[in-house]
Design an enzyme around this catalytic site. Sequence first.
Site, PDB file in Angstrom:
ATOM      1  N   GLN A 105       0.848  -1.201   0.000  1.00 39.70           N
ATOM      2  CA  GLN A 105       0.000   0.000   0.000  1.00 39.70           C
ATOM      3  C   GLN A 105       0.876   1.241   0.000  1.00 39.70           C
ATOM      4  O   GLN A 105       0.380   2.352  -0.127  1.00 39.70           O
ATOM      5  CB  GLN A 105      -0.889  -0.001   1.251  1.00 39.70           C
ATOM      6  N   HIS A 136      -1.700   1.529  -4.129  1.00 38.52           N
ATOM      7  CA  HIS A 136      -2.082   2.931  -3.904  1.00 38.52           C
ATOM      8  C   HIS A 136      -1.207   3.898  -4.692  1.00 38.52           C
ATOM      9  O   HIS A 136      -1.154   5.098  -4.379  1.00 38.52           O
ATOM     10  CB  HIS A 136      -2.059   3.271  -2.400  1.00 38.52           C
ATOM     11  N   CYS A 164      -0.295  20.834 -16.547  1.00 39.42           N
ATOM     12  CA  CYS A 164       0.035  19.814 -17.551  1.00 39.42           C
ATOM     13  C   CYS A 164       0.440  20.494 -18.859  1.00 39.42           C
ATOM     14  O   CYS A 164      -0.216  21.444 -19.299  1.00 39.42           O
ATOM     15  CB  CYS A 164      -1.199  18.948 -17.778  1.00 39.42           C
ATOM     16  N   ASN A 230       3.465  -7.006  13.279  1.00 40.88           N
ATOM     17  CA  ASN A 230       3.028  -5.636  13.564  1.00 40.88           C
ATOM     18  C   ASN A 230       3.442  -5.288  14.995  1.00 40.88           C
ATOM     19  O   ASN A 230       3.447  -6.162  15.862  1.00 40.88           O
ATOM     20  CB  ASN A 230       1.499  -5.526  13.416  1.00 40.88           C
TER      21      ASN A 230
HETATM   22  C1  BJW Z   1       4.677  -1.252  12.541  1.00 35.46           C
HETATM   23  C2  BJW Z   1       5.833  -0.563  12.763  1.00 35.46           C
HETATM   24  C3  BJW Z   1       7.001  -1.307  12.662  1.00 35.46           C
HETATM   25  C4  BJW Z   1       4.305   0.858  12.954  1.00 35.46           C
HETATM   26  N1  BJW Z   1       6.923  -2.604  12.384  1.00 35.46           N
HETATM   27  N2  BJW Z   1       4.612  -2.543  12.267  1.00 35.46           N
HETATM   28  C5  BJW Z   1     -16.612   1.676   4.801  1.00 35.46           C
HETATM   29  C6  BJW Z   1     -16.258   0.328   4.823  1.00 35.46           C
HETATM   30  C7  BJW Z   1     -15.333  -0.180   3.935  1.00 35.46           C
HETATM   31  C8  BJW Z   1     -14.704   0.635   3.013  1.00 35.46           C
HETATM   32  C9  BJW Z   1     -15.039   1.981   2.995  1.00 35.46           C
HETATM   33  C10 BJW Z   1     -15.985   2.486   3.875  1.00 35.46           C
HETATM   34  N3  BJW Z   1     -16.112   3.819   3.626  1.00 35.46           N
HETATM   35  C11 BJW Z   1     -15.237   4.165   2.625  1.00 35.46           C
HETATM   36  C12 BJW Z   1     -14.613   3.042   2.238  1.00 35.46           C
HETATM   37  C13 BJW Z   1     -13.566   2.938   1.189  1.00 35.46           C
HETATM   38  C14 BJW Z   1     -12.227   3.442   1.633  1.00 35.46           C
HETATM   39  C15 BJW Z   1     -11.841   2.824   2.971  1.00 35.46           C
HETATM   40  O1  BJW Z   1     -11.381   1.699   3.066  1.00 35.46           O
HETATM   41  N4  BJW Z   1     -12.019   3.555   4.059  1.00 35.46           N
HETATM   42  C16 BJW Z   1     -11.744   3.025   5.413  1.00 35.46           C
HETATM   43  C17 BJW Z   1     -10.855   4.007   6.168  1.00 35.46           C
HETATM   44  C18 BJW Z   1     -13.073   2.746   6.081  1.00 35.46           C
HETATM   45  N5  BJW Z   1     -11.320   3.021   0.601  1.00 35.46           N
HETATM   46  C19 BJW Z   1     -11.155   3.745  -0.501  1.00 35.46           C
HETATM   47  O2  BJW Z   1     -11.703   4.820  -0.661  1.00 35.46           O
HETATM   48  C20 BJW Z   1     -10.287   3.151  -1.585  1.00 35.46           C
HETATM   49  N6  BJW Z   1     -11.023   3.172  -2.792  1.00 35.46           N
HETATM   50  C21 BJW Z   1     -12.126   2.434  -2.958  1.00 35.46           C
HETATM   51  O3  BJW Z   1     -12.507   1.636  -2.114  1.00 35.46           O
HETATM   52  O4  BJW Z   1     -12.816   2.690  -4.124  1.00 35.46           O
HETATM   53  C22 BJW Z   1     -14.165   2.206  -4.220  1.00 35.46           C
HETATM   54  C23 BJW Z   1     -15.041   2.933  -3.182  1.00 35.46           C
HETATM   55  C24 BJW Z   1     -15.005   4.298  -3.080  1.00 35.46           C
HETATM   56  C25 BJW Z   1     -15.802   4.976  -2.130  1.00 35.46           C
HETATM   57  C26 BJW Z   1     -16.603   4.263  -1.238  1.00 35.46           C
HETATM   58  C27 BJW Z   1     -16.616   2.869  -1.329  1.00 35.46           C
HETATM   59  C28 BJW Z   1     -15.832   2.208  -2.305  1.00 35.46           C
HETATM   60  C29 BJW Z   1      -9.041   3.978  -1.777  1.00 35.46           C
HETATM   61  C30 BJW Z   1      -8.168   3.963  -0.585  1.00 35.46           C
HETATM   62  C31 BJW Z   1      -6.964   4.871  -0.828  1.00 35.46           C
HETATM   63  C32 BJW Z   1      -6.083   5.011   0.412  1.00 35.46           C
HETATM   64  N7  BJW Z   1      -5.120   6.023   0.174  1.00 35.46           N
HETATM   65  C33 BJW Z   1      -4.092   6.285   1.177  1.00 35.46           C
HETATM   66  C34 BJW Z   1      -3.253   7.479   0.701  1.00 35.46           C
HETATM   67  C35 BJW Z   1      -2.333   7.061  -0.448  1.00 35.46           C
HETATM   68  C36 BJW Z   1      -1.537   8.204  -0.968  1.00 35.46           C
HETATM   69  C37 BJW Z   1      -0.633   8.812   0.053  1.00 35.46           C
HETATM   70  O5  BJW Z   1       0.304   8.154   0.535  1.00 35.46           O
HETATM   71  O6  BJW Z   1      -0.849   9.979   0.367  1.00 35.46           O
HETATM   72  O7  BJW Z   1      -3.283   5.118   1.351  1.00 35.46           O
HETATM   73  S1  BJW Z   1      -4.738   6.556   2.823  1.00 35.46           S
HETATM   74  C38 BJW Z   1      -3.433   5.727   3.663  1.00 35.46           C
HETATM   75  O8  BJW Z   1      -3.961   4.545   4.330  1.00 35.46           O
HETATM   76  C39 BJW Z   1      -2.505   5.220   2.560  1.00 35.46           C
HETATM   77  C40 BJW Z   1      -2.135   3.870   3.079  1.00 35.46           C
HETATM   78  O9  BJW Z   1      -1.654   3.064   2.015  1.00 35.46           O
HETATM   79  C41 BJW Z   1      -3.415   3.371   3.680  1.00 35.46           C
HETATM   80  C42 BJW Z   1      -3.237   2.281   4.666  1.00 35.46           C
HETATM   81  O10 BJW Z   1      -2.468   2.682   5.765  1.00 35.46           O
HETATM   82  P1  BJW Z   1      -1.405   1.667   6.392  1.00 35.46           P
HETATM   83  O11 BJW Z   1      -0.344   1.378   5.422  1.00 35.46           O
HETATM   84  O12 BJW Z   1      -2.100   0.515   6.969  1.00 35.46           O
HETATM   85  O13 BJW Z   1      -0.726   2.600   7.512  1.00 35.46           O
HETATM   86  P2  BJW Z   1      -1.256   2.954   8.971  1.00 35.46           P
HETATM   87  O14 BJW Z   1      -0.536   4.161   9.408  1.00 35.46           O
HETATM   88  O15 BJW Z   1      -2.736   2.979   9.031  1.00 35.46           O
HETATM   89  O16 BJW Z   1      -0.802   1.717   9.872  1.00 35.46           O
HETATM   90  C43 BJW Z   1       0.555   1.478  10.163  1.00 35.46           C
HETATM   91  C44 BJW Z   1       0.627   0.123  10.882  1.00 35.46           C
HETATM   92  O17 BJW Z   1       1.984  -0.218  11.052  1.00 35.46           O
HETATM   93  C45 BJW Z   1      -0.008   0.131  12.280  1.00 35.46           C
HETATM   94  O18 BJW Z   1      -0.788  -1.050  12.434  1.00 35.46           O
HETATM   95  C46 BJW Z   1       1.200   0.103  13.227  1.00 35.46           C
HETATM   96  O19 BJW Z   1       0.912  -0.614  14.432  1.00 35.46           O
HETATM   97  C47 BJW Z   1       2.205  -0.618  12.392  1.00 35.46           C
HETATM   98  N8  BJW Z   1       3.601  -0.283  12.648  1.00 35.46           N
HETATM   99  N9  BJW Z   1       5.496   0.796  13.028  1.00 35.46           N
HETATM  100  C48 BJW Z   1       5.671  -3.175  12.199  1.00 35.46           C
HETATM  101  N10 BJW Z   1       8.203  -0.721  12.892  1.00 35.46           N
HETATM  102 ZN    ZN Z   2      -3.292  16.933 -18.983  1.00 40.10          ZN
END
Ligand code: BJW
Ligand code: ZN
Length: 258
Positions: A105, A136, A164, A230
């Site tokens: 991600q 992502h 652009c 994790n």
């Molecule tokens: C360690 C550590 C160490 C620390 N060792 N571990 C309701 C239900 C279900 C889904 C949805 C809902 N409402 C809306 C949605 C859809 C939504 C979603 O899932 N929302 C939820 C929050 C509920 N998803 C979307 O919108 C996606 N699109 C989609 O679904 O399209 C269709 C659709 C649209 C609309 C509605 C419904 C369907 C798109 C998601 C895009 C996410 N984008 C981001 C930003 C990317 C660009 C950027 O970098 O700026 O992606 S948000 C951010 O979160 C980023 C990450 O990839 C993503 C996940 O985060 P991640 O990697 O898990 O990081 P953290 O910080 O959350 O966790 C870190 C972890 O590491 C922790 O557990 C720590 O404990 C651990 N850790 N140090 C090991 N040393």
């Molecule tokens: Zn363009």
Amino acid sequence: MTTDVQERIAHATAILGEARRVVVLTGAGVSAESGVPTFRGERGLWRSYRPEELATPEAFRRDPALVWEWYQWRRGLIAECAPNPGHHALARLALQRDGVILVTQNVDGLHHRAAREEAGRLGTADPEPAFPLEVHGAIHRDRCSGCSRVTDATPGEEPGPPRCVSCASPLRPDVVWFGESLDPTVIGAAQQAALDADVCLVAGTSALVYPAAGLPELTLRAGGAVVEVNVGSTPVTDAATVSLHGPSGEILPLIVGG
Ligand code: BJW
Ligand code: ZN
């Protein structure tokens, strides 16, 4: 290290060693030890913003300069970071074994950098440009918000996004924001890999953001195992076959061999 932890590490190592097909899902936690802040959690703030405030198309429409500035700041920060032993362990796993698919991600490009470095060390072919599956997107690319033309990231500290050259619409980072669809080819390949896998190794993700967060569940439902690494607990923890609590930079090199 307590006996319980040693036993869990041995269990995870055995599961991974016996698997023919492995899918790995990583999140921001695997880059934390490289100095890249995570999104959520105590030390998980990108400056003082929550991702839901800035990583959305609405935020970009409302205040393109603020969103652009946030990404330029993050690009600068990531440029100062290097892959850590967790990235290197996963790179060796993918380079040395068939049947390993790495899904991330993260947008920071550190898995690819680690794989290039490991390929150099092992004398193997460089990783494919499409390694890993970056569900992502990638922060080192820009994409036109009008015509979708993709280019290398624009350097510099100009206030606001550049335009652009083809259609004059504002450029944005080539990443997936909340509410936007993931590339169906990329997420489709990741989902198929999760269904086919004997084991899904999940590391450093809060497993809250869908559809990526659903990958371990796909593997479990298809009869495979889940190994989680994790520092904290997540929605995957209780369902996992083995949960290893600790930093991925320390634990991954212990369980993936190589
Ligand atoms: C360690 C550590 C160490 C620390 N060792 N571990 C309701 C239900 C279900 C889904 C949805 C809902 N409402 C809306 C949605 C859809 C939504 C979603 O899932 N929302 C939820 C929050 C509920 N998803 C979307 O919108 C996606 N699109 C989609 O679904 O399209 C269709 C659709 C649209 C609309 C509605 C419904 C369907 C798109 C998601 C895009 C996410 N984008 C981001 C930003 C990317 C660009 C950027 O970098 O700026 O992606 S948000 C951010 O979160 C980023 C990450 O990839 C993503 C996940 O985060 P991640 O990697 O898990 O990081 P953290 O910080 O959350 O966790 C870190 C972890 O590491 C922790 O557990 C720590 O404990 C651990 N850790 N140090 C090991 N040393
Ligand atoms: Zn363009």
